[in-house]
Design a protein around this motif. Structure first.
Motif, PDB file in Angstrom:
ATOM      1  N   ARG A   1       4.941  76.526  44.585  1.00 28.82           N
ATOM      2  CA  ARG A   1       6.266  75.898  44.462  1.00 28.82           C
ATOM      3  C   ARG A   1       7.361  76.950  44.330  1.00 28.82           C
TER       4      ARG A   1
ATOM      5  N   HIS B   1       7.445  78.605  48.140  1.00 20.58           N
ATOM      6  CA  HIS B   1       7.858  77.717  49.254  1.00 20.58           C
ATOM      7  C   HIS B   1       8.384  76.391  48.716  1.00 20.58           C
TER       8      HIS B   1
ATOM      9  N   GLU C   1      10.699  74.539  49.587  1.00 13.72           N
ATOM     10  CA  GLU C   1      11.123  73.559  50.597  1.00 13.72           C
ATOM     11  C   GLU C   1       9.927  72.848  51.213  1.00 13.72           C
ATOM     12  N   ASN C   2       8.778  73.447  51.090  1.00 17.14           N
ATOM     13  CA  ASN C   2       7.622  72.933  51.820  1.00 17.14           C
ATOM     14  C   ASN C   2       6.484  72.485  50.911  1.00 17.14           C
ATOM     15  N   ILE C   3       6.791  72.319  49.634  1.00 19.69           N
ATOM     16  CA  ILE C   3       5.725  72.143  48.660  1.00 19.69           C
ATOM     17  C   ILE C   3       4.919  70.835  48.883  1.00 19.69           C
TER      18      ILE C   3
ATOM     19  N   GLN D   1       4.090  69.418  51.784  1.00 16.49           N
ATOM     20  CA  GLN D   1       3.051  69.625  52.795  1.00 16.49           C
ATOM     21  C   GLN D   1       1.954  70.565  52.292  1.00 16.49           C
ATOM     22  N   ILE D   2       2.380  71.565  51.520  1.00 16.04           N
ATOM     23  CA  ILE D   2       1.380  72.491  50.967  1.00 16.04           C
ATOM     24  C   ILE D   2       0.429  71.745  50.032  1.00 16.04           C
TER      25      ILE D   2
ATOM     26  N   GLN E   1      -0.360  68.651  50.177  1.00 16.57           N
ATOM     27  CA  GLN E   1      -1.269  67.831  50.991  1.00 16.57           C
ATOM     28  C   GLN E   1      -2.374  68.687  51.626  1.00 16.57           C
ATOM     29  N   ARG E   2      -1.955  69.779  52.288  1.00 22.99           N
ATOM     30  CA  ARG E   2      -2.922  70.529  53.108  1.00 22.99           C
ATOM     31  C   ARG E   2      -3.766  71.507  52.311  1.00 22.99           C
TER      32      ARG E   2
END
Ligand SMILES: Cc1cc2nc3c(=O)[nH]c(=O)nc-3n(C[C@H](O)[C@H](O)[C@H](O)COP(=O)(O)OP(=O)(O)OC[C@H]3O[C@@H](n4cnc5c(N)ncnc54)[C@H](O)[C@@H]3O)c2cc1C
Ligand code: SF4
Lengths: 152, 614
Positions: free
Chosen positions: A58, A61, A63-65, A67-68, A70-71
Motif C-alpha cells: 500500500r 503502490h 493507486e493500485n492496491i 488489484q494487488i 486481488q492478484r
C-alpha cells in the motif's frame, strides 16, 4: 503485551479487506481478541510476513492496491486462505478452520475454531453490512420493522 | 414459589389429587386452571428447571449466541436422560435401514423433521408464537370434502375456549383485519383480541400493494389473493377496550418471568425461534409461574415418566418414572412411583403415544400412536427488484390465507402461506451463507463485498407454505426394546410418509408462488434436490419439504372408544381417570399452527376437571 505496530497493521489490513472503517472495527471491541485468535491459529512468522507485505504494497503502490490485493494476496495460495478467513472472522465472529494441508504447513499448534464469543457473534459486521441487527441481540425496538429500509 | 419447585427427588411415594406429566404449555395450562380448587397438584417434568431465573434464561441465550448452527433446539442443551430430536440429525432414509442418528428412530420412507424441547416450559421455549384458530370446515373434512375425518366437536364448541386461550397466551391481532376463506361474519363475532396486531413488516406492506387485485385461477375456482396479518402470541400495544375478565381491569401485557417490565412489547429481536431474549413472545414458563402462585401446585423436575400401572378397572393406579441428579451421571438415578386420583399426560404428542404404548394401554379404536401429522413446510425464495429491509422484526407478521379453504380441498391439500421476514435465513442459512459464498466463491472483498452483501440480502424474500397433511393409520409410532435411550426408556420409532393429496398441495403452492414471483418481477432461486432428506417426487416435479414443529394426531378424539382414544374433553375412553392432552388429540390438522387449538382443548379439559373436582 500486544505489539502496537502489529495491532495497527492488523487493523489497516482488516479495514481494507472488510470494507469497514478502522474506527468501526475498533468499535466492535474485538480487535485485540481477534488478533489473538489469528495468532493462535497461524505461525507467527507468516502473520508478520503478511502484514508487512501488505504494508509495503500500500505504501509503494497506493493507486493500485485493490488489484494487488486481488492478484498478489487473495489469489496467493498461502495468503489467500488466511485473508479470506480473517474477512469471515470480522463478518461472522467465527474462525473457520483452514484446510488441513494449509494448517499443517502454516498453522500454529493451538488452533481454535467456531464462534469466538457471544460478543463476536453480536458484533459480526454482516449485520451492519445488511442494515440489520444481530438476530437475538441489539433489539431495535417495537415496530421498527415497519419502516422502509433506508437507501444509501 | 421457588420452594415448590424441586430438582432433588422429593415426591416419591406421594399421593396427589392431580398428577400432570409434562411441564410444557398443555400441562401448565391445566395446573394453572386448577390451582385454586383446593386440590394438590404435581407437575412431573423430565427436563431441568431452567429459564425461570434471569441467570438461567441468560445461559440459554449465551448458548445460542455461540452455537454455529442456530437451529430450534440450539439454546437448549441436549440431555441424554431426556433426549430431544434435533433438525441437524435429519438424514435421507435408506430403504430397509432405519435412521438412528438422532433421538427418533426414523423408519421413513420420509424423515419426520419436526422437533420438541424437553425442558421446563417445553417446546414453547422455541416455538414461533403464531396463534391461528382452525376454520369451521377444518372440523368437518369428511363431510365437506370426503377426506380425512370429522371431529366430534365443531368450531362453535371451541370458540369460547379459543377466546380464553388468546387471553392466557396474550395474542395480538385486530379482528377487522382478519379475512379467511369460509370463516363467515360470526367467526369472531363482536370479539376483539387483548392486544392490537403486531405492526406489519415493510415487506408485508410492499407485497399487499404489489398483489392488490391478484386472483389465482385454479381448475374449479378463482381465489382472491389477500395479504393478511397473523395473530401472534407476542406482546404488542394493549387494546384499551379489552377488559381482562380475570382482573376486571384493562389488559396488561405479561413480560419476562424474571422481570415483568422486560418484554412488554416485541422489541424486534428477530429471533422468536429459537429464543426470544426478552420473552415478549409467550412461553409456558409464564403460565407455570402463575400456577405456582398457588400453594397447591408443585413442580418436580428431572423425573422421566416411563409408564403407567393400571388396576383391574383399567384405571391408572400409579405412574413409574426415574429421577436423575445430573444428566449423564448413572450413579444418581433412582426409580420412583407416585399415585393420584386423576392423571394428565401432557408430554407432547409423540411422547404421550410412546408412554401409552410402553404401558400397554387399551385401545379399541386402533388409532393410538397412529395418524401422526405435521404441516410439511415447502419453501420458495427469490430476489426482489427492490430493497425490502429483511432481518428486522418477528419471523413472520403477515401471510396469505387465501388457500386455507376452498373446493379444491377434495383433491389437494389446503395450505397457509407465511411471508418470511428473515430473508433467505431458512432456505439457505442467510446471511451467514451469503458471506461465505461471496468471500469464498465470488472472490469479493472490501467495499465491493460490503455493498454486494447489502444489495443482495436487502432483496431476499421467501415464502413458506404450511401444507395440510391428512391423517393416516400408517404414519405411526412404535416401540421396540432394541431402541432405548440412556435412561432405559423407549425411543420413539417413527414411520412417516406423504400421499398424493399432500404432494398435489405442494404443486399448487409452487404454481401459486411462481405466479407471484412473475408478477413481482423477482428472480427465483428456489431449488429442490433429490439429495435433500425431505425430497419427494410428484409426476415430473420434485419438492423438498421441512418440518413445521407441529406434532399432531397420535391420540385422536372420537365419539366412542371405537373411533378415538380420547373424548372431546381429552379423557381416555378406556382408562377413565387418565386425560391425554395436547396436539395428539386433534383428529385433523387444518392449516393453522396447532397450539392455539391445543390450548383451547386444554382449557376445555380444565373446565371439565374443575367441575369434577368440586
Ligand atoms: C420450531 C417450532 C416452531 C413452532 N411454532 C409454532 C407456532 O408458531 N404456532 C403454533 O401453534 N405451534 C408452534 N409450534 C408447536 C408448539 O411448540 C407445540 O405444539 C407446543 O409447544 C406443544 O405443547 P405441549 O405442552 O403439548 O408439549 P411440549 O411443549 O413439548 O411440552 C411437553 C413437556 O413434557 C415434558 N416431557 C416429555 N416427556 C416426558 C416424560 N417422559 N416424563 C415427564 N415429562 C416429559 C417435556 O420435557 C416438556 O416440558 C412450533 C414448534 C416448533 C418445533
Ligand atoms: S421479534 Fe424479537 S422481541 Fe419480538 S418476539 Fe421475536 S424474538 Fe422476541
Amino acid at each position: 503485551m500486544t505489539d502496537p505496530v502489529k495491532l495497527d497493521l492488523f487493523l489497516e489490513l482488516s479495514a481494507f479487506i472488510t470494507g469497514f472503517e478502522r474506527v468501526e472495527l475498533l468499535g466492535t471491541g474485538l480487535a485485540l481478541p481477534y488478533l489473538e485468535v489469528v495468532e493462535k491459529n497461524i505461525a507467527p512468522s507468516l502473520f508478520v510476513e503478511t502484514l508487512h507485505k501488505f504494508d509495503d504494497a500500500r505504501n509503494d503502490h497506493p493507486e493500485n492496491i485493490g488489484q494487488i490485493m486481488q492478484r498478489q494476496f487473495l489469489a496467493h495460495p498461502t495468503y489467500g486462505p488466511l485473508l479470506r478467513t480473517i474477512i469471515k472472522l470480522w463478518y461472522l465472529g467465527q474462525w473457520d478452520a483452514l484446510p488441513e494441508s494449509w494448517q499443517e504447513r502454516f498453522g500454529n499448534s493451538t488452533p481454535v475454531s467456531g464462534i469466538i464469543s457471544s460478543s463476536s457473534y453480536l458484533e459480526g459486521l454482516v449485520w451492519k453490512a445488511i442494515d440489520a441487527h444481530p438476530m437475538g441481540g441489539k433489539q431495535p425496538g417495537f415496530g421498527t420493522w415497519s419502516s422502509a429500509p433506508e437507501e444509501k | 414459589m421457588k420452594d415448590r419447585i424441586y430438582s432433588d427427588h422429593v415426591v416419591n411415594g406421594q399421593h396427589y389429587d392431580v398428577l400432570i406429566i409434562g411441564g410444557g404449555m398443555s400441562g401448565a395450562l391445566i395446573a394453572n386452571e386448577l390451582r385454586n380448587k383446593g386440590k394438590k397438584i404435581l407437575v412431573l417434568e423430565a427436563g431441568l428447571v431452567e429459564g425461570l431465573s434471569e441467570t438461567s434464561y441468560q445461559a440459554y441465550l449465551s448458548r445460542f449466541y455461540t452455537q454455529e448452527a442456530k437451529v430450534p433446539n440450539s439454546p437448549y442443551p441436549n440431555n441424554c436422560f431426556a433426549p430431544q430430536p434435533n433438525v441437524m440429525d435429519i438424514e435421507k432414509i435408506l430403504p430397509n435401514k432405519p435412521d438412528t442418528k438422532g433421538y427418533f428412530v426414523q423408519k421413513g420412507p420420509l424423515p419426520f423433521s419436526s422437533t420438541n424441547t424437553r425442558s421446563l416450559g417445553g417446546t414453547t421455549l422455541h416455538w414461533l408464537g403464531v396463534c391461528l384458530r382452525m376454520l369451521p370446515n377444518d372440523f368437518k373434512m369428511e363431510s365437506c370434502y370426503q377426506r380425512g375425518v370429522d371431529w366430534p366437536i365443531d368450531y362453535w364448541d371451541l370458540k369460547p375456549f379459543y377466546e380464553q386461550a388468546e387471553l392466557e397466551i396474550g395474542v395480538s391481532a385486530d379482528t377487522a383485519d382478519l379475512k379467511y376463506p369460509g370463516a363467515g361474519p360470526d367467526f369472531f363475532g363482536d370479539y376483539d383480541f387483548p392486544m392490537h396486531k403486531i405492526p406489519p413488516n415493510y415487506l408485508d406492506t410492499y407485497l399487499a400493494k404489489q398483489l392488490e387485485g391478484m386472483r389465482y385461477i385454479d381448475d374449479e375456482e378463482e381465489i382472491d389473493v389477500d395479504v393478511v396479518s397473523i395473530p401472534q402470541g407476542r406482546n404488542s400495544n394493549p387494546n384499551v377496550n379489552y377488559i381482562d375478565p380475570r382482573t376486571g381491569k384493562p389488559y396488561v401485557p405479561r413480560g419476562s418471568v424474571s422481570d415483568p417490565y422486560t418484554g412488554q412489547r416485541c422489541e424486534g429481536n428477530s429471533n422468536c425461534i429459537p429464543i426470544c431474549p426478552v420473552q415478549a413472545k409467550y412461553n409456558a414458563l409464564k403460565t407455570l409461574q402463575s400456577a405456582l402462585q398457588s400453594k397447591n401446585v408443585e413442580v418436580q423436575a428431572q423425573c422421566v415418566v416411563s409408564k403407567f400401572e393400571f388396576d383391574e378397572n383399567a384405571n391408572v393406579l400409579a405412574v413409574r418414572y426415574k429421577h436423575y441428579v445430573k444428566a449423564g451421571d448413572r450413579s444418581g438415578i433412582t426409580e420412583g412411583r407416585i399415585t393420584a386420583d386423576t392423571y394428565v399426560l401432557a408430554a407432547s404428542a409423540i411422547e404421550n403415544a410412546k408412554i401409552m404404548l410402553a404401558s400397554k394401554a387399551q385401545d379399541s379404536s386402533g388409532s393410538l400412536a397412529c395418524n401422526l401429522m405435521d404441516h410439511p413446510y415447502l419453501l420458495t425464495w427469490s430476489l426482489l427488484p427492490d430493497h425490502i429491509g429483511p432481518f428486522r422484526g418477528p419471523f413472520t407478521s403477515s401471510g396469505i390465507p387465501s388457500f386455507r379453504d376452498g373446493r379444491f380441498r377434495n383433491k389437494k391439500s389446503a395450505f397457509r402461506t407465511d411471508i418470511g421476514n428473515w430473508g433467505w435465513n431458512f432456505p439457505t442459512g442467510a446471511p451467514y451463507s451469503d458471506v461465505a459464498n461471496m468471500v469464498d466463491q465470488r472472490n469479493l472483498f472490501g467495499k465491493d463485498l460490503r455493498n454486494k452483501l447489502h444489495d443482495t440480502v436487502q432483496r431476499q424474500m421467501r415464502f413458506g407454505f404450511l401444507i395440510e397433511q391428512l391423517p393416516s393409520k400408517t404414519n405411526c409410532i412404535t416401540i421396540d426394546p432394541s431402541y432405548l435411550d440412556d435412561l432405559g426408556n423407549f425411543r420413539p420409532i417413527i414411520q412417516y410418509d406423504l400421499g398424493n393429496y399432500e404432494k398435489a398441495g405442494f404443486a399448487l403452492a409452487k404454481e401459486f408462488s411462481d405466479q407471484v414471483y412473475q408478477r413481482l418481477g423477482a428472480e427465483q432461486y428456489t431449488t429442490y434436490s433429490p439429495s435433500d432428506p425431505g425430497f419427494v417426487k410428484y409426476g415430473q416435479e420434485g419438492f423438498t419439504f421441512h418440518g413445521s414443529g407441529h406434532i399432531v394426531g397420535t391420540h385422536k378424539m372420537g365419539n366412542t372408544k371405537f373411533d378415538g382414544v380420547v373424548t372431546p374433553s381429552q379423557q381416555c375412553f378406556e382408562h377413565p381417570n387418565l386425560y391425554l392432552v395436547g396436539c395428539g388429540s386433534m383428529p385433523t390438522i387444518g392449516t393453522s399452527n396447532p397450539t392455539l387449538t391445543m390450548a383451547a382443548l386444554a382449557l376445555k379439559t380444565s373446565t371439565e376437571l374443575s367441575n369434577k373436582l368440586r
